[in-house]
Design a protein around this motif. Sequence first.
Motif, mmCIF file in Angstrom:
data_model
loop_
_atom_site.group_PDB
_atom_site.id
_atom_site.type_symbol
_atom_site.label_atom_id
_atom_site.label_comp_id
_atom_site.label_asym_id
_atom_site.label_seq_id
_atom_site.Cartn_x
_atom_site.Cartn_y
_atom_site.Cartn_z
ATOM 1 N N GLU A 78 32.451 54.849 21.452
ATOM 2 C CA GLU A 78 33.891 54.693 21.642
ATOM 3 C C GLU A 78 34.166 53.925 22.931
ATOM 4 O O GLU A 78 34.160 54.499 24.030
ATOM 5 C CB GLU A 78 34.573 56.058 21.679
ATOM 6 N N PRO A 79 34.412 52.613 22.832
ATOM 7 C CA PRO A 79 34.677 51.816 24.041
ATOM 8 C C PRO A 79 36.100 52.006 24.548
ATOM 9 O O PRO A 79 37.040 52.193 23.783
ATOM 10 C CB PRO A 79 34.449 50.382 23.566
ATOM 11 N N PHE A 80 36.268 51.947 25.861
ATOM 12 C CA PHE A 80 37.579 51.950 26.501
ATOM 13 C C PHE A 80 38.025 50.506 26.717
ATOM 14 O O PHE A 80 37.208 49.574 26.739
ATOM 15 C CB PHE A 80 37.509 52.664 27.848
ATOM 16 N N ASP A 81 39.323 50.304 26.898
ATOM 17 C CA ASP A 81 39.817 48.979 27.254
ATOM 18 C C ASP A 81 39.237 48.565 28.606
ATOM 19 O O ASP A 81 39.034 49.385 29.491
ATOM 20 C CB ASP A 81 41.343 48.975 27.343
ATOM 21 N N GLU A 82 38.975 47.294 28.745
ATOM 22 C CA GLU A 82 38.418 46.770 29.990
ATOM 23 C C GLU A 82 39.440 46.832 31.115
ATOM 24 O O GLU A 82 40.633 46.593 30.916
ATOM 25 C CB GLU A 82 37.957 45.328 29.794
ATOM 26 N N ALA A 83 38.963 47.183 32.303
ATOM 27 C CA ALA A 83 39.773 47.096 33.521
ATOM 28 C C ALA A 83 39.224 45.957 34.375
ATOM 29 O O ALA A 83 38.001 45.739 34.413
ATOM 30 C CB ALA A 83 39.725 48.408 34.297
ATOM 31 N N VAL A 84 40.096 45.238 35.043
ATOM 32 C CA VAL A 84 39.677 44.117 35.890
ATOM 33 C C VAL A 84 40.219 44.351 37.297
ATOM 34 O O VAL A 84 41.433 44.506 37.497
ATOM 35 C CB VAL A 84 40.172 42.767 35.344
ATOM 36 N N PHE A 85 39.298 44.387 38.269
ATOM 37 C CA PHE A 85 39.663 44.504 39.685
ATOM 38 C C PHE A 85 39.385 43.175 40.380
ATOM 39 O O PHE A 85 38.752 42.271 39.803
ATOM 40 C CB PHE A 85 38.873 45.635 40.338
ATOM 41 N N GLN A 86 39.834 43.047 41.610
ATOM 42 C CA GLN A 86 39.663 41.808 42.362
ATOM 43 C C GLN A 86 39.026 42.099 43.718
ATOM 44 O O GLN A 86 39.396 43.069 44.390
ATOM 45 C CB GLN A 86 41.026 41.128 42.581
ATOM 46 N N VAL A 87 38.064 41.247 44.095
ATOM 47 C CA VAL A 87 37.472 41.324 45.433
ATOM 48 C C VAL A 87 37.416 39.903 45.997
ATOM 49 O O VAL A 87 37.435 38.923 45.246
ATOM 50 C CB VAL A 87 36.042 41.928 45.405
ATOM 51 N N LYS A 92 34.100 30.775 48.148
ATOM 52 C CA LYS A 92 35.247 29.889 48.344
ATOM 53 C C LYS A 92 36.491 30.746 48.520
ATOM 54 O O LYS A 92 36.485 31.937 48.221
ATOM 55 C CB LYS A 92 35.405 28.928 47.166
ATOM 56 N N PRO A 93 37.576 30.184 49.010
ATOM 57 C CA PRO A 93 38.795 30.984 49.213
ATOM 58 C C PRO A 93 39.304 31.566 47.896
ATOM 59 O O PRO A 93 39.135 30.981 46.829
ATOM 60 C CB PRO A 93 39.788 29.963 49.793
ATOM 61 N N GLY A 94 39.913 32.721 48.022
ATOM 62 C CA GLY A 94 40.484 33.349 46.843
ATOM 63 C C GLY A 94 39.750 34.620 46.462
ATOM 64 O O GLY A 94 38.886 35.123 47.189
ATOM 65 N N MET A 95 40.115 35.157 45.302
ATOM 66 C CA MET A 95 39.562 36.408 44.820
ATOM 67 C C MET A 95 38.672 36.156 43.609
ATOM 68 O O MET A 95 38.761 35.108 42.959
ATOM 69 C CB MET A 95 40.689 37.369 44.451
ATOM 70 N N ILE A 96 37.827 37.127 43.316
ATOM 71 C CA ILE A 96 36.914 37.021 42.186
ATOM 72 C C ILE A 96 37.034 38.298 41.358
ATOM 73 O O ILE A 96 37.164 39.389 41.903
ATOM 74 C CB ILE A 96 35.461 36.801 42.680
ATOM 75 N N PRO A 97 37.043 38.176 40.013
ATOM 76 C CA PRO A 97 37.252 39.374 39.184
ATOM 77 C C PRO A 97 35.996 40.236 39.085
ATOM 78 O O PRO A 97 34.869 39.745 39.122
ATOM 79 C CB PRO A 97 37.630 38.792 37.822
ATOM 80 N N VAL A 98 36.226 41.535 38.954
ATOM 81 C CA VAL A 98 35.176 42.506 38.673
ATOM 82 C C VAL A 98 35.578 43.202 37.373
ATOM 83 O O VAL A 98 36.643 43.824 37.298
ATOM 84 C CB VAL A 98 35.022 43.540 39.802
#
Length: 231
Positions: A78-87, A92-98
């Motif tokens: 039973e998979p859960f919906d994906e969550a996406v965080f940012q670090v 390079k400048p900016g954020m990257i998804p986790v």
Amino acid sequence: VLWQNLDRLLNYSDPHGSYARDAVQKKFEKVEKHLGMVFHRYISGTTRNSRRKKVTIRVNGKSVRAWDPLCEAEKHSEPFDEAVFQVPNADKPGMIPVHVNGTVLPRQEQFSSAEAYSWAGDGSGKGWDSNFGFYFYRADRIIDEAGWKGIWKLDPHFALARVTIDFNPGADAEFKLDIAKCQVSIPGRIRPGLKDYAKYVRDAANNKRRIGEKPPDPPDPPDPPDPPDPP
């Protein structure tokens, strides 16, 4: 990779004896399972990138079998919906998804076969009691696996809960990746959200486990009363 003259592999006076051969075989079985876990997405062609090209890894001529911690091939997973965080992106400048994905595995009787259940627990070489928890992927390769990274202790009540965390090399600094690229720390900025997400997965896993528990045996009937004394 060719290994020769492995003088530190075994401690046997007769390196050609049956005990030594059996010991070597067991060590290479552990190597096969470790590689099948670490590179399972490459072996099965399920990497997150668009190429999804299958890779064959062999140990002593034997093809390594992929071990997927989420058991995605099992219909009762039973998979859960994906969550996406940012670090922050260190490259390079900016954020990257986790990317975070949780799954509650099937109960034993829900697996497609006894072999599938055994493989889900032992295919990594760790066993059911040590396989649940977080799995950290760096560029589709598992680099740190199982356990809850100090958030919770391992508890068999949550053995059906597994959560994957995917990040790219740009997030290495945030995850404090060690020099061997085999151990990480959870970034403080995503730790609360990751804990909340994993708690939902753990609670669902515990509920699913309880549904499959055998009900307690009914209590023994009371002893019959003693017969009355004769008049």
